[in-house]
Design a protein around this motif. Structure first.
Motif, PDB file in Angstrom:
ATOM      1  N   GLU A  41     -93.775   4.920 -46.292  1.00 37.42           N
ATOM      2  CA  GLU A  41     -94.574   5.059 -45.064  1.00 37.42           C
ATOM      3  C   GLU A  41     -93.722   5.586 -43.907  1.00 37.42           C
ATOM      4  N   HIS A  42     -92.434   5.209 -43.896  1.00 37.20           N
ATOM      5  CA  HIS A  42     -91.482   5.778 -42.923  1.00 37.20           C
ATOM      6  C   HIS A  42     -91.415   7.303 -43.081  1.00 37.20           C
ATOM      7  N   SER A  43     -91.354   7.784 -44.313  1.00 40.00           N
ATOM      8  CA  SER A  43     -91.278   9.226 -44.567  1.00 40.00           C
ATOM      9  C   SER A  43     -92.557   9.937 -44.134  1.00 40.00           C
ATOM     10  N   TRP A  44     -93.703   9.297 -44.375  1.00 40.23           N
ATOM     11  CA  TRP A  44     -94.990   9.841 -43.905  1.00 40.23           C
ATOM     12  C   TRP A  44     -94.977   9.990 -42.384  1.00 40.23           C
ATOM     13  N   HIS A  45     -94.476   8.961 -41.703  1.00 37.99           N
ATOM     14  CA  HIS A  45     -94.475   8.978 -40.237  1.00 37.99           C
ATOM     15  C   HIS A  45     -93.589  10.122 -39.731  1.00 37.99           C
ATOM     16  N   LEU A  46     -92.437  10.303 -40.374  1.00 42.36           N
ATOM     17  CA  LEU A  46     -91.524  11.378 -39.990  1.00 42.36           C
ATOM     18  C   LEU A  46     -92.147  12.760 -40.184  1.00 42.36           C
ATOM     19  N   LEU A  71     -88.182  15.806 -44.987  1.00 43.22           N
ATOM     20  CA  LEU A  71     -88.477  14.439 -44.559  1.00 43.22           C
ATOM     21  C   LEU A  71     -89.264  13.680 -45.630  1.00 43.22           C
ATOM     22  N   LEU A  72     -90.141  14.376 -46.349  1.00 42.26           N
ATOM     23  CA  LEU A  72     -90.917  13.716 -47.406  1.00 42.26           C
ATOM     24  C   LEU A  72     -90.017  13.234 -48.545  1.00 42.26           C
ATOM     25  N   ASP A 140     -85.489  11.440 -37.970  1.00 43.52           N
ATOM     26  CA  ASP A 140     -85.167  10.261 -38.788  1.00 43.52           C
ATOM     27  C   ASP A 140     -84.459   9.194 -37.954  1.00 43.52           C
ATOM     28  N   ALA A 141     -83.657   9.641 -36.985  1.00 42.34           N
ATOM     29  CA  ALA A 141     -82.937   8.697 -36.116  1.00 42.34           C
ATOM     30  C   ALA A 141     -83.839   8.161 -34.997  1.00 42.34           C
TER      31      ALA A 141
END
Ligand SMILES: [Ca+2]
Lengths: 199, 199
Positions: A41-46, A71-72, A140-141
Motif C-alpha cells: 500500500e506504501h508503493s501504491w501511495h508513492l 515506485l511500484l 519515497d523519503a
C-alpha cells in the motif's frame, strides 16, 4: 493450473509471489492507528504521489511512467530481504547485499525479457542513476513524513527521534525536488510541534 | 503546515486524504489469512499486473501508462462510497450514484487541471469507454480470483458461491483479454477442485 503458455505461467507465478509484499510491515501506521502500514500500500501511495507531484521534480520533462514503475517495484526485494528502518545503520550494511540477492531470486520468476526490464528499473532506483530514480527516491523519503504527521502519537521522550536527525536523514529529498524538500522541512517542523520528534 | 504554493497545498491535501483507501477492506484475504485485503494494496497489485500482462490484451498497442493510472485510482471513490461486493445486486443499484458523488468530492481536492484528468480517467474506466479501460477492468476482475485460490479456505457448503455463478460474473474478462479469460476459467476450476466454490 494449466496455463495457455509457459510464458503466461511464469508471469502468473510472479504475480502470485508478490502477494507477499502485503505482509511486509513498516514502522509507520495507518491513520486510524489500527495496524502497521505494509510495503504494497506504501508503493501504491508513492505511485499516486508521482502522478500528482511530477511537476515539482528538479529535472523537467521526466518520464513519469518510469518513475511510477520504479515506485511500484522498488520494495519487492523486501519479500525476501525484509524491511530495514532508515535509522538502523547496522542493518543497512548487510541489507544492500541481501537485496541484490533478493532481486535476483524474485525477478527470475518472470520471462527473461521482463526480468531484465524489472532488474534494470530496480538497479537504477537503488543507484539513483537517473533523474527518474532521484525523483522517485525523493517521494519515497517524503511519504512516511506525511503519513507520520497524520498517524503518529507523541511517544516517551527517550524513544523519540530527534528533529535534527530526521532533517539530516531526509535532506536527500532536495536532490529530486527542492520544492518537496521545503515542504518536508515544514512537515518535520509541524511534527515536532505536535510532539512527534524531540526538538 | 505552510506550503510553498496554494497548488502544492491542494495536491498534498489529496495525497493525505487518499491515506483512507488503506482502510477500505475487501472480501478477499491476505495469503496468511491474518486480515482482509484493502483497496490500496489491491490497486498496487493491479498496476503491477498491467505492467506484466500487457501483451495479453485483445487490443494491441494499448497505452499501458493509462491502464496503470486507471488502476491506481479506480477504487478511490470507495473512500466515501464504500466497497460493494460483486455479487451484491441490490447494493450495486445505488452504488453507481454514490460513486459519482464520491468522485466529485474527492477529485475536487486537486488543482482543477488534475481534477479533470483524474475524473476523466475514472469515468472512462467505469464506462469501459476505451480499450485501456476494458483491459484494466479485466485485470480488476482477475486479481481476486488469483488471490482467492491462494488465500481461500473451503467454507460451509451453504455459504459457498457456485462455480457457475462465478463464471457468469467473470466472463467480462474476455472483453479485455481472451487469453486471461481462459486463464480465469482454469483458476476457477482449480478453486472448485479445492472446495472454494460449489460445483
Ligand atoms: Ca477493484
Amino acid at each position: 493450473m494449466s496455463c495457455s503458455s509457459a510464458r503466461l505461467a511464469q508471469q502468473i507465478a510472479f504475480i502470485n509471489e508478490i502477494e507477499k509484499l502485503k505482509l511486509v510491515y513498516r514502522r509507520n501506521r495507518t491513520i486510524d492507528q489500527s495496524r502497521f502500514e505494509n510495503s504494497a500500500e506504501h508503493s501504491w501511495h508513492l505511485a499516486l504521489m508521482a502522478m500528482v507531484l511530477a511537476e515539482h521534480a528538479n529535472t523537467p520533462g521526466l518520464d513519469i511512467f518510469t518513475v511510477v514503475k520504479m515506485l511500484l517495484i522498488h520494495d519487492l526485494v523486501e519479500i525476501y530481504a525484509g524491511d530495514t528502518w532508515l535509522y538502523d545503520a547496522a542493518g543497512a550494511l548487510v541489507q544492500a547485499e541481501k537485496e541484490a540477492w533478493a532481486a535476483q531470486q524474485l525477478f527470475a520468476l518472470l520471462p527473461a525479457d521482463q526480468a531484465a526490464e524489472f532488474h534494470q528499473l530496480w538497479e537504477a532506483f537503488v543507484a539513483r542513476a537517473t533523474p527518474e530514480a532521484t525523483f522517485a527516491a525523493s517521494l519515497d523519503a517524503l511519504q512516511p513524513l506525511l503519513n507520520y504527521l497524520l498517524s503518529g502519537s507523541p511517544g516517551e521522550p527517550g524513544d523519540m527521534l530527534a528533529e535534527q536527525d530526521v532533517l539530516g536523514r531526509k535532506q536527500g529529498i532536495a536532490q529530486g525536488s527542492q520544492t518537496l524538500w521545503e515542504l518536508a522541512q515544514d512537515v518535520i517542523a509541524a511534527s515536532t510541534a505536535r510532539g512527534l520528534y524531540a526538538a
